[in-house]
Design a protein around this motif. Structure first.
Motif, PDB file in Angstrom:
ATOM      1  N   VAL A  28      15.133 -26.235  13.753  1.00 25.86           N
ATOM      2  CA  VAL A  28      16.464 -26.834  13.825  1.00 25.86           C
ATOM      3  C   VAL A  28      17.105 -26.936  12.443  1.00 25.86           C
ATOM      4  N   LEU A  29      16.289 -26.791  11.404  1.00 25.26           N
ATOM      5  CA  LEU A  29      16.795 -26.920  10.037  1.00 25.26           C
ATOM      6  C   LEU A  29      15.833 -26.222   9.097  1.00 25.26           C
ATOM      7  N   GLU A  30      16.383 -25.648   8.023  1.00 20.47           N
ATOM      8  CA  GLU A  30      15.562 -25.025   6.994  1.00 20.47           C
ATOM      9  C   GLU A  30      16.134 -25.377   5.628  1.00 20.47           C
ATOM     10  N   CYS A  31      15.270 -25.868   4.758  1.00 23.10           N
ATOM     11  CA  CYS A  31      15.692 -26.234   3.400  1.00 23.10           C
ATOM     12  C   CYS A  31      14.876 -25.428   2.402  1.00 23.10           C
ATOM     13  N   HIS A  32      15.574 -24.820   1.434  1.00 22.31           N
ATOM     14  CA  HIS A  32      14.916 -24.062   0.380  1.00 22.31           C
ATOM     15  C   HIS A  32      14.896 -24.895  -0.906  1.00 22.31           C
ATOM     16  N   TYR A  33      13.757 -24.921  -1.560  1.00 22.23           N
ATOM     17  CA  TYR A  33      13.585 -25.696  -2.788  1.00 22.23           C
ATOM     18  C   TYR A  33      13.141 -24.785  -3.927  1.00 22.23           C
ATOM     19  N   GLU A  34      13.660 -25.035  -5.097  1.00 27.13           N
ATOM     20  CA  GLU A  34      13.093 -24.444  -6.302  1.00 27.13           C
ATOM     21  C   GLU A  34      11.985 -25.359  -6.786  1.00 27.13           C
ATOM     22  N   LEU A  35      10.844 -24.790  -7.053  1.00 28.80           N
ATOM     23  CA  LEU A  35       9.715 -25.553  -7.573  1.00 28.80           C
ATOM     24  C   LEU A  35       9.439 -25.139  -9.006  1.00 28.80           C
ATOM     25  N   SER A  36       9.307 -26.109  -9.884  1.00 24.65           N
ATOM     26  CA  SER A  36       8.811 -25.854 -11.231  1.00 24.65           C
ATOM     27  C   SER A  36       7.513 -26.635 -11.389  1.00 24.65           C
ATOM     28  N   ALA A  37       6.461 -25.941 -11.811  1.00 24.59           N
ATOM     29  CA  ALA A  37       5.139 -26.543 -11.954  1.00 24.59           C
ATOM     30  C   ALA A  37       4.633 -26.300 -13.363  1.00 24.59           C
ATOM     31  N   LEU A  38       4.374 -27.342 -14.084  1.00 27.60           N
ATOM     32  CA  LEU A  38       3.907 -27.229 -15.463  1.00 27.60           C
ATOM     33  C   LEU A  38       2.484 -26.685 -15.484  1.00 27.60           C
ATOM     34  N   ARG A  39       2.275 -25.619 -16.252  1.00 23.33           N
ATOM     35  CA  ARG A  39       0.973 -24.971 -16.325  1.00 23.33           C
ATOM     36  C   ARG A  39       0.078 -25.539 -17.416  1.00 23.33           C
ATOM     37  N   ASP A  40       0.675 -26.174 -18.396  1.00 24.98           N
ATOM     38  CA  ASP A  40      -0.107 -26.672 -19.525  1.00 24.98           C
ATOM     39  C   ASP A  40       0.660 -27.835 -20.133  1.00 24.98           C
TER      40      ASP A  40
END
Length: 283
Positions: A28-40
């Motif tokens: 019924v709904l779709e949301c797209h997210y940008e993810l930023s994940a710190l590697r160090d």
């Protein structure tokens, strides 16, 4: 050398002709997210980026990486492993790691309220072994604040919680009456459009919201043989890879019946990573 061995494992591991799928219910709904994940944590510029998809049905939602899904789809087609390998080598040759195909941050597929009252995770470790984890579906104990901000054109209210070793801030939109959000976050009176831990190691920001022409909520890769395990055991296994206590290439080759030994490089042997998983209660 490690990249070439990885490609060899891919060529052996992915031999199916099509990505299998089991529809659970209409979305019924779709949301797209940008993810930023710190590697160090010692290098704030070392950030992994991904595009994540939250697909919501009437009772079940699924959350996954767009890049992991497209890689799975490619590798499941005839000649897909070769195409994947060519793209991989091309990116390395050009020196542009941003164009590397494959998983960017995570290969996990997360299903909330599937089965009813539970969360199911379908995971792939770095040695290409598959796992299914089922845990109780218990929304976080949020504390709603007075602060507001705009995200994706919606007025959002702030909420905070502590969850499995991290403190989180979420911004939810009451105008979107869906009690869900990125990753395992849920339980607020509106869709979570932005969420991050207070250390800013992981940060989700909504960039697109769709309510028509949606694909259904579905299980993917249903032909794979998933080993059942629990969350803590799996995180400890992944921690062993992360901190160099296990060798993913050797484990992967052994699982495929190959005998490949990879010597640790003098510069990486014993190196301690300065980041951790979102859930830190396994230690």
């Amino acid at each position: 050398m490690r990249s070439l061995v990885f490609l060899l494992l891919l060529g052996v591991a992915f031999t199916s002709n099509a990505q299998t799928e089991k529809v659970l219910e209409p979305a019924v709904l779709e949301c797209h997210y940008e993810l930023s994940a710190l590697r160090d944590t010692l290098s704030r510029s070392n950030i992994g980026r991904d595009l994540m998809i939250l697909r919501v049905g009437k009772s079940i939602s699924q959350f996954f990486s767009y890049h992991a899904y497209t890689s799975d789809s490619l590798l499941a087609t005839s000649g897909g492993a070769e195409k994947f390998g060519n793209s991989f080598i091309d990116a390395l040759t050009k020196g542009d790691k941003s164009t590397l195909p494959g998983v960017k941050t995570t290969s996990d597929y997360i299903y909330k309220n599937y089965p009813k009252g539970r969360i199911s995770l379908y995971c792939t470790d770095v040695a290409l072994n598959y796992y299914r984890i089922v845990e109780d579906y218990t929304p976080q104990a949020w504390e709603v604040k007075d602060s507001t901000r705009e995200v994706l054109g919606y007025k959002c209210q702030m909420a905070t919680c502590n969850y499995r070793g991290r403190s989180y801030v979420a911004w939810f939109a009451s105008d979107i009456p869906v009690s869900d959000g990125p990753w395992k976050l849920a339980g607020l009176p509106g869709l979570i459009l932005e969420a991050y831990d207070v250390q800013h190691h992981y940060h989700y920001t909504a960039v697109k919201l769709l309510q028509a022409g949606l694909r259904p909520v579905a299980l993917y890769n249903t032909d794979r043989k998933y080993e059942k395990t629990d969350r803590i055991t799996y995180l400890r296994l992944m921690s062993d890879y992360l901190f160099g206590r296990r060798n993913s290439l050797e484990d992967g080759s052994a699982a495929l019946g190959l005998d490949i030994k990879v010597a640790a490089s003098p510069t990486s042997k014993g190196k301690v990573k300065q980041y951790d998983f979102m859930e830190r209660d396994y230690r």
